[in-house]
Design a protein around this motif. Structure first.
Motif, PDB file in Angstrom:
ATOM      1  N   VAL A  43      24.947 -68.836   4.821  1.00  0.00           N
ATOM      2  CA  VAL A  43      23.673 -68.119   4.970  1.00  0.00           C
ATOM      3  C   VAL A  43      23.167 -67.622   3.622  1.00  0.00           C
ATOM      4  O   VAL A  43      21.984 -67.730   3.292  1.00  0.00           O
ATOM      5  N   VAL A  44      24.079 -67.076   2.811  1.00  0.00           N
ATOM      6  CA  VAL A  44      23.680 -66.580   1.488  1.00  0.00           C
ATOM      7  C   VAL A  44      23.160 -67.719   0.623  1.00  0.00           C
ATOM      8  O   VAL A  44      22.125 -67.599  -0.052  1.00  0.00           O
ATOM      9  N   VAL A  45      23.871 -68.865   0.634  1.00  0.00           N
ATOM     10  CA  VAL A  45      23.421 -70.024  -0.145  1.00  0.00           C
ATOM     11  C   VAL A  45      22.055 -70.502   0.335  1.00  0.00           C
ATOM     12  O   VAL A  45      21.169 -70.831  -0.461  1.00  0.00           O
ATOM     13  N   ALA A  46      21.877 -70.536   1.672  1.00  0.00           N
ATOM     14  CA  ALA A  46      20.579 -70.970   2.219  1.00  0.00           C
ATOM     15  C   ALA A  46      19.463 -70.013   1.806  1.00  0.00           C
ATOM     16  O   ALA A  46      18.342 -70.440   1.486  1.00  0.00           O
ATOM     17  N   LEU A  47      19.771 -68.696   1.825  1.00  0.00           N
ATOM     18  CA  LEU A  47      18.762 -67.717   1.412  1.00  0.00           C
ATOM     19  C   LEU A  47      18.399 -67.890  -0.058  1.00  0.00           C
ATOM     20  O   LEU A  47      17.225 -67.793  -0.434  1.00  0.00           O
ATOM     21  N   ILE A  48      19.386 -68.140  -0.889  1.00  0.00           N
ATOM     22  CA  ILE A  48      19.120 -68.342  -2.315  1.00  0.00           C
ATOM     23  C   ILE A  48      18.244 -69.568  -2.528  1.00  0.00           C
ATOM     24  O   ILE A  48      17.259 -69.545  -3.273  1.00  0.00           O
ATOM     25  N   ILE A  49      18.600 -70.672  -1.843  1.00  0.00           N
ATOM     26  CA  ILE A  49      17.806 -71.896  -1.986  1.00  0.00           C
ATOM     27  C   ILE A  49      16.392 -71.695  -1.452  1.00  0.00           C
ATOM     28  O   ILE A  49      15.406 -72.121  -2.064  1.00  0.00           O
ATOM     29  N   GLY A  50      16.279 -71.025  -0.295  1.00  0.00           N
ATOM     30  CA  GLY A  50      14.952 -70.783   0.278  1.00  0.00           C
ATOM     31  C   GLY A  50      14.085 -69.898  -0.602  1.00  0.00           C
ATOM     32  O   GLY A  50      12.903 -70.159  -0.791  1.00  0.00           O
ATOM     33  N   THR A  51      14.692 -68.831  -1.141  1.00  0.00           N
ATOM     34  CA  THR A  51      13.944 -67.928  -2.026  1.00  0.00           C
ATOM     35  C   THR A  51      13.494 -68.650  -3.286  1.00  0.00           C
ATOM     36  O   THR A  51      12.348 -68.503  -3.735  1.00  0.00           O
ATOM     37  N   ALA A  52      14.403 -69.457  -3.866  1.00  0.00           N
ATOM     38  CA  ALA A  52      14.037 -70.205  -5.070  1.00  0.00           C
ATOM     39  C   ALA A  52      12.930 -71.210  -4.775  1.00  0.00           C
ATOM     40  O   ALA A  52      11.982 -71.368  -5.565  1.00  0.00           O
ATOM     41  N   SER A  53      13.005 -71.877  -3.621  1.00  0.00           N
ATOM     42  CA  SER A  53      11.967 -72.846  -3.257  1.00  0.00           C
ATOM     43  C   SER A  53      10.629 -72.164  -3.039  1.00  0.00           C
ATOM     44  O   SER A  53       9.584 -72.649  -3.491  1.00  0.00           O
ATOM     45  N   ALA A  54      10.651 -71.005  -2.342  1.00  0.00           N
ATOM     46  CA  ALA A  54       9.399 -70.279  -2.106  1.00  0.00           C
ATOM     47  C   ALA A  54       8.798 -69.775  -3.406  1.00  0.00           C
ATOM     48  O   ALA A  54       7.579 -69.838  -3.608  1.00  0.00           O
ATOM     49  N   THR A  55       9.655 -69.287  -4.311  1.00  0.00           N
ATOM     50  CA  THR A  55       9.162 -68.816  -5.610  1.00  0.00           C
ATOM     51  C   THR A  55       8.549 -69.957  -6.405  1.00  0.00           C
ATOM     52  O   THR A  55       7.475 -69.812  -7.003  1.00  0.00           O
ATOM     53  N   PHE A  56       9.219 -71.099  -6.399  1.00  0.00           N
ATOM     54  CA  PHE A  56       8.682 -72.271  -7.109  1.00  0.00           C
ATOM     55  C   PHE A  56       7.363 -72.724  -6.512  1.00  0.00           C
ATOM     56  O   PHE A  56       6.408 -73.023  -7.242  1.00  0.00           O
ATOM     57  N   TYR A  57       7.283 -72.762  -5.176  1.00  0.00           N
ATOM     58  CA  TYR A  57       6.055 -73.218  -4.515  1.00  0.00           C
ATOM     59  C   TYR A  57       4.897 -72.265  -4.786  1.00  0.00           C
ATOM     60  O   TYR A  57       3.768 -72.698  -5.078  1.00  0.00           O
ATOM     61  N   ASN A  58       5.168 -70.950  -4.686  1.00  0.00           N
ATOM     62  CA  ASN A  58       4.106 -69.976  -4.959  1.00  0.00           C
ATOM     63  C   ASN A  58       3.649 -70.050  -6.412  1.00  0.00           C
ATOM     64  O   ASN A  58       2.457 -69.947  -6.702  1.00  0.00           O
ATOM     65  N   GLY A  59       4.617 -70.223  -7.320  1.00  0.00           N
ATOM     66  CA  GLY A  59       4.235 -70.373  -8.721  1.00  0.00           C
ATOM     67  C   GLY A  59       3.424 -71.623  -8.961  1.00  0.00           C
ATOM     68  O   GLY A  59       2.461 -71.613  -9.732  1.00  0.00           O
ATOM     69  N   TYR A  60       3.793 -72.699  -8.287  1.00  0.00           N
ATOM     70  CA  TYR A  60       3.032 -73.952  -8.419  1.00  0.00           C
ATOM     71  C   TYR A  60       1.615 -73.784  -7.888  1.00  0.00           C
ATOM     72  O   TYR A  60       0.656 -74.268  -8.498  1.00  0.00           O
ATOM     73  N   ARG A  61       1.474 -73.099  -6.740  1.00  0.00           N
ATOM     74  CA  ARG A  61       0.131 -72.888  -6.177  1.00  0.00           C
ATOM     75  C   ARG A  61      -0.724 -72.040  -7.100  1.00  0.00           C
ATOM     76  O   ARG A  61      -1.900 -72.335  -7.318  1.00  0.00           O
ATOM     77  N   ARG A  62      -0.132 -70.976  -7.654  1.00  0.00           N
ATOM     78  CA  ARG A  62      -0.892 -70.136  -8.583  1.00  0.00           C
ATOM     79  C   ARG A  62      -1.273 -70.923  -9.828  1.00  0.00           C
ATOM     80  O   ARG A  62      -2.392 -70.799 -10.336  1.00  0.00           O
ATOM     81  N   SER A  63      -0.335 -71.718 -10.335  1.00  0.00           N
ATOM     82  CA  SER A  63      -0.623 -72.525 -11.515  1.00  0.00           C
ATOM     83  C   SER A  63      -1.728 -73.539 -11.241  1.00  0.00           C
ATOM     84  O   SER A  63      -2.623 -73.732 -12.062  1.00  0.00           O
ATOM     85  N   ALA A  64      -1.684 -74.179 -10.057  1.00  0.00           N
ATOM     86  CA  ALA A  64      -2.712 -75.151  -9.701  1.00  0.00           C
ATOM     87  C   ALA A  64      -4.078 -74.474  -9.559  1.00  0.00           C
ATOM     88  O   ALA A  64      -5.104 -75.020  -9.986  1.00  0.00           O
ATOM     89  N   LYS A  65      -4.090 -73.259  -8.987  1.00  0.00           N
ATOM     90  CA  LYS A  65      -5.349 -72.528  -8.832  1.00  0.00           C
ATOM     91  C   LYS A  65      -5.930 -72.154 -10.186  1.00  0.00           C
ATOM     92  O   LYS A  65      -7.142 -72.318 -10.425  1.00  0.00           O
ATOM     93  N   VAL A  66      -5.076 -71.648 -11.078  1.00  0.00           N
ATOM     94  CA  VAL A  66      -5.546 -71.287 -12.416  1.00  0.00           C
ATOM     95  C   VAL A  66      -6.043 -72.520 -13.169  1.00  0.00           C
ATOM     96  O   VAL A  66      -7.058 -72.473 -13.877  1.00  0.00           O
TER      97      VAL A  66
END
Length: 217
Positions: free
Chosen positions: A25-48
């Motif tokens: 569960v901890v590993v899944a949470l780490i992977i999920g958090t990292a993926s969400a952070t990357f996706y949100n950063g990508y969306r913000r970067s694409a918007k900018v």
């Protein structure tokens, strides 16, 4: 006689299984958090990036076209010389000078700016495109300058008693020359807005283009 070798089997206890599940569960949470952070950063970067492209495109229009806007006159159907300029609150029709090359059709470019279906659109024509003629009679090239545009607003500067004043519209009956400067405000769909202001090139009353006129606007 020797006894057969037996392999001992060790079953997982409930505690061990709980620890293993917790680790997963901890590993899944780490992977999920990292993926969400990357996706949100990508969306913000694409918007900018999209915003930056739109700003650069509008800067290009303001620098190359508005800054080189000239007073150009043309005869209408009644053979009356008229200024080819139409300044409305939400659209702008004008003539600008451009750099010419070997195969170009001339140094004059007829331009109209307006919003259409949420897009800031620039329409170009190398041939005379006149504000007072019917829409269907004139051909032009179309370029989308920016998307996600809610509205645009133009203001037109003139000098009154040695002070600069801005008007919402620019009518030929009230002005014989283009405005001194033009301000364009772009309102985006997210509620934000940006402004661009450029001085025009041919705003004096002692020079004009078209109809072989060189003075006396």
């Amino acid at each position: 006689m020797s006894r057969p070798y037996r392999v001992s089997r060790h079953n997982f206890t409930l505690v061990e299984m709980a620890i293993a599940m917790a680790i997963l569960v901890v590993v899944a949470l780490i992977i999920g958090t990292a993926s969400a952070t990357f996706y949100n950063g990508y969306r913000r970067s694409a918007k900018v990036t999209e915003q930056l492209k739109a700003y650069l495109a509008i800067d290009r229009i303001m620098d190359q076209n508005i800054r080189n806007l000239i007073p150009f006159r043309w005869s209408d159907e009644l053979e009356e010389s008229r200024l080819v300029f139409e300044g409305k609150t939400d659209s702008l029709h004008f003539v600008t000078l451009r750099r010419t090359y070997g195969n170009d059709r001339g140094a004059l470019l007829f331009v109209r700016l307006r919003v259409e279906d949420g897009e800031l659109v620039a329409e170009y024509s190398s041939y005379p495109r006149l504000p007072w003629e019917d829409e269907g009679k004139q051909e032009y090239a179309r370029e989308v300058i920016a998307k996600n545009v809610r509205s645009i607003r133009f203001l037109y500067a003139e000098e009154v008693d040695e002070e600069i004043e801005f008007e919402d519209t620019w009518e030929e009956d009230d002005h014989e020359a283009p405005p001194l400067a033009i301000q364009m405000t772009v309102e985006w769909n997210d509620g934000t807005s940006e402004r661009w202001l450029r001085r025009t090139a041919g705003s004096g009353s002692n020079s004009t283009f078209g109809n072989r006129q060189t003075s006396g606007l």
